[in-house]
Design an enzyme around this catalytic site. Structure first.
Site, PDB file in Angstrom:
ATOM      1  N   ASN A   1       3.701   4.063   1.716  1.00 32.68           N
ATOM      2  CA  ASN A   1       2.981   2.896   2.519  1.00 32.68           C
ATOM      3  C   ASN A   1       3.155   2.965   4.179  1.00 32.68           C
ATOM      4  OD1 ASN A   1       2.489   0.145   3.344  1.00 32.68           O
ATOM      5  ND2 ASN A   1       3.146  -0.559   1.432  1.00 32.68           N
ATOM      6  N   ASP A   2       4.435   2.625   4.598  1.00 32.08           N
ATOM      7  CA  ASP A   2       4.378   2.672   5.966  1.00 32.08           C
ATOM      8  C   ASP A   2       4.262   4.064   6.639  1.00 32.08           C
ATOM      9  OD1 ASP A   2       5.450   0.135   5.991  1.00 32.08           O
ATOM     10  OD2 ASP A   2       7.613   0.798   5.377  1.00 32.08           O
ATOM     11  N   VAL A   3       4.673   5.123   6.105  1.00 31.37           N
ATOM     12  CA  VAL A   3       4.175   6.448   6.690  1.00 31.37           C
ATOM     13  C   VAL A   3       2.842   6.899   6.675  1.00 31.37           C
ATOM     14  CG1 VAL A   3       6.537   7.297   5.838  1.00 31.37           C
ATOM     15  CG2 VAL A   3       4.419   7.812   4.337  1.00 31.37           C
ATOM     16  N   THR A   4       1.928   5.918   6.002  1.00 29.21           N
ATOM     17  CA  THR A   4       0.472   6.238   6.164  1.00 29.21           C
ATOM     18  C   THR A   4      -0.409   5.066   6.922  1.00 29.21           C
ATOM     19  OG1 THR A   4       0.217   5.107   4.040  1.00 29.21           O
ATOM     20  CG2 THR A   4       0.556   7.359   3.941  1.00 29.21           C
TER      21      THR A   4
ATOM     22  N   ALA B   1       8.953  -1.565   5.688  1.00 21.41           N
ATOM     23  CA  ALA B   1       8.909  -2.097   7.120  1.00 21.41           C
ATOM     24  C   ALA B   1       8.445  -3.618   7.039  1.00 21.41           C
ATOM     25  CB  ALA B   1       7.834  -1.392   8.195  1.00 21.41           C
TER      26      ALA B   1
END
Length: 461
Positions: free
Chosen positions: A387-390, A428
């Site tokens: 999720n957050d890393v993309t 996040a």
């Protein structure tokens, strides 16, 4: 029994060399297994040498303790799933810190308030070990979802934390200054335990990889301080190896998120965001759902596919099925690679461990800096639970809490398919702008079930 100090020093040197080589091999997934074996061999030599020293007594307690510890270790190693490794690492890390604090307490009782440098070592071991023990237990509870994985905060929390830490330091200074009585170290440990709990409570799941590394460094330093208390060279060196490597890993993890350690510890990162910076679009874009059959067509006729694994894959235990899907696609001539973000999952190297367990070739695993230039030439980016890393908001939205964090350039691929259970925000606490990209389609459902459907659909074409 070993009475010759030269023999003892030589055996301890063998242990130290094994530990150093183990760290060297653990730096590469290809040699990590060898590193584990070397580290284990070094520990066996160190333990055997210590037990054979003159003056070792209480053999019944030693045997009972070793039996209990071995049983717990063996059961944990065989029964704990790879998806639960972060919790296990946090728990074992806490045990190490707690052991250091107990040794410090025992030495304080034995020597009746020692003086000089030995008191400093006892105080440091008790202080840092207790913080690591309590903090690691809270990290375990968050990872195990026994308590909320979101930051738990209250007004003035940082001030209260500072007061508690100062109180622990006051007891430590009193002990070093020569205060008599067991109450001094008990007070130190009590406030250190409280600080450890309050230290980790406001830290969210997105920062757990950094926190685990930091607590690991704390445990190493506490163990090294215990080595000074026990006059054990091998424990001093081993503890500092753990402390140094944990500190370096903590810095690397923070760098991977483009954030300072202070921001990780005091930023309460991961509270659910709404409003500006929350990643919600008001431009009329909507999320587009898709089916396994449609995705299978995209994958089957692609030239290049990059798989982006995340914690959703770990929770669903879908790593073996992901490898099987890759095998099927490769059988059709598709070039398949895996993009690994440094902080994907809940501990450093989480995705690497899971994919290695599924026998994914190391040559197909690529770190963020290596794989990002390839996304513009990629036909399909298959995001599985990441999720957050993309999230492109890290590049484009200054108001986003993840702004500035290096991410995988998934949005630059020709087509993006996201496997996700729901639209729930990631660690996040913000929505992912990638899901509103016109090139993105969402395949909703459990990651394992979705991948199995993709395998069947690809084979049916």
């Amino acid at each position: 029994m070993i009475s010759d100090p030269n023999v003892v020093d030589l055996l301890y040197l063998v242990s130290i060399v094994c530990f150093v080589l183990a760290l060297r091999f653990l730096s590469s997934p290809k040699h990590a297994r060898k590193g584990n074996w070397l580290g284990g061999a070094g520990m066996i030599v160190a333990i055997a040498t210590t037990l054979l020293l003159e003056g070792i007594g209480n053999w019944l307690l030693i045997v009972v303790g070793a039996a209990i510890g071995s049983a717990v270790g063996i059961v944990g190693a065989r029964r704990v799933k790879m998806t639960a490794m972060p919790q296990m690492v946090a728990l074992f890390n806490g045990v190490g810190g707690g052991a250091a604090a107990l040794v410090a307490l025992a030495e304080w009782h034995r020597t009746a308030s020692p003086g000089g440098s030995e008191t400093v070592s006892i105080v440091l071991s008790a202080l840092i070990g207790s913080i690591s023990f309590a903090g690691s237990l809270v990290a375990f509870a968050k990872l195990q979802e026994l308590v909320s994985g979101r930051p738990i905060v209250f007004p003035g929390q940082n001030v209260v934390d500072a007061v508690v830490l100062v109180a622990a330091a006051v007891f430590g200074i009193a002990a070093i200054d020569g205060a008599n009585g067991h109450w001094v170290l008990y007070g130190l440990i009590a406030f250190a335990l409280l600080f450890g709990v309050m230290f980790v409570l406001p830290i969210g799941g997105a920062d757990m990889p950094v926190v685990i590394s930091l607590l690991n460094a704390f445990t190493g330093v506490a163990a090294s301080a215990t080595g000074f208390v026990l006059h054990s060279t091998v424990l001093i060196v081993a503890g500092m190896l753990v402390g140094a490597s944990g500190t370096l890993l903590t810095l690397l993890m923070a760098k991977a998120m483009n954030r300072s350690i202070a921001n990780v510890v005091f930023g309460a990162f991961g509270q659910v965001q709404r409003g500006p910076g929350a990643g919600r679009a008001d431009d009329g874009r909507t999320v587009r759902a898709t089916t396994a059959q449609d995705v299978a067509v995209q994958l089957s006729f692609a030239r290049k596919v990059i798989v982006v694994p995340g914690y959703g894959m770990a929770v669903a235990q879908a790593q073996h099925d992901v490898r099987q899907l890759a095998d099927v696609l490769e059988g059709r001539g598709v070039d398949v690679k895996y993009a690994i973000h440094p902080v994907a999952g809940r501990m450093p190297g989480h995705m690497n461990v899971l994919l290695a367990e599924a026998n994914v070739p190391y040559t197909q695993l690529f770190e963020m800096d290596e794989i990002n230039p390839e996304f513009p030439q990629t036909d399909v980016a298959l995001v599985i639970g990441a999720n957050d890393v993309t999230n492109p908001a890290a590049r484009s939205d200054p108001g986003s809490p993840i702004y500035g964090m290096p991410i995988l350039d998934v949005d630059k691929a020709a087509s993006i398919v996201v496997l996700k259970r729901s639209m729930r925000p990631g660690f996040a606490g913000i929505d992912n702008e990638l899901y509103l990209d016109p090139k993105t389609t969402m395949l909703f459902g459990d990651a394992k079930d979705s991948v199995l459907k993709l395998i069947s659909a690809v084979k049916a074409l």
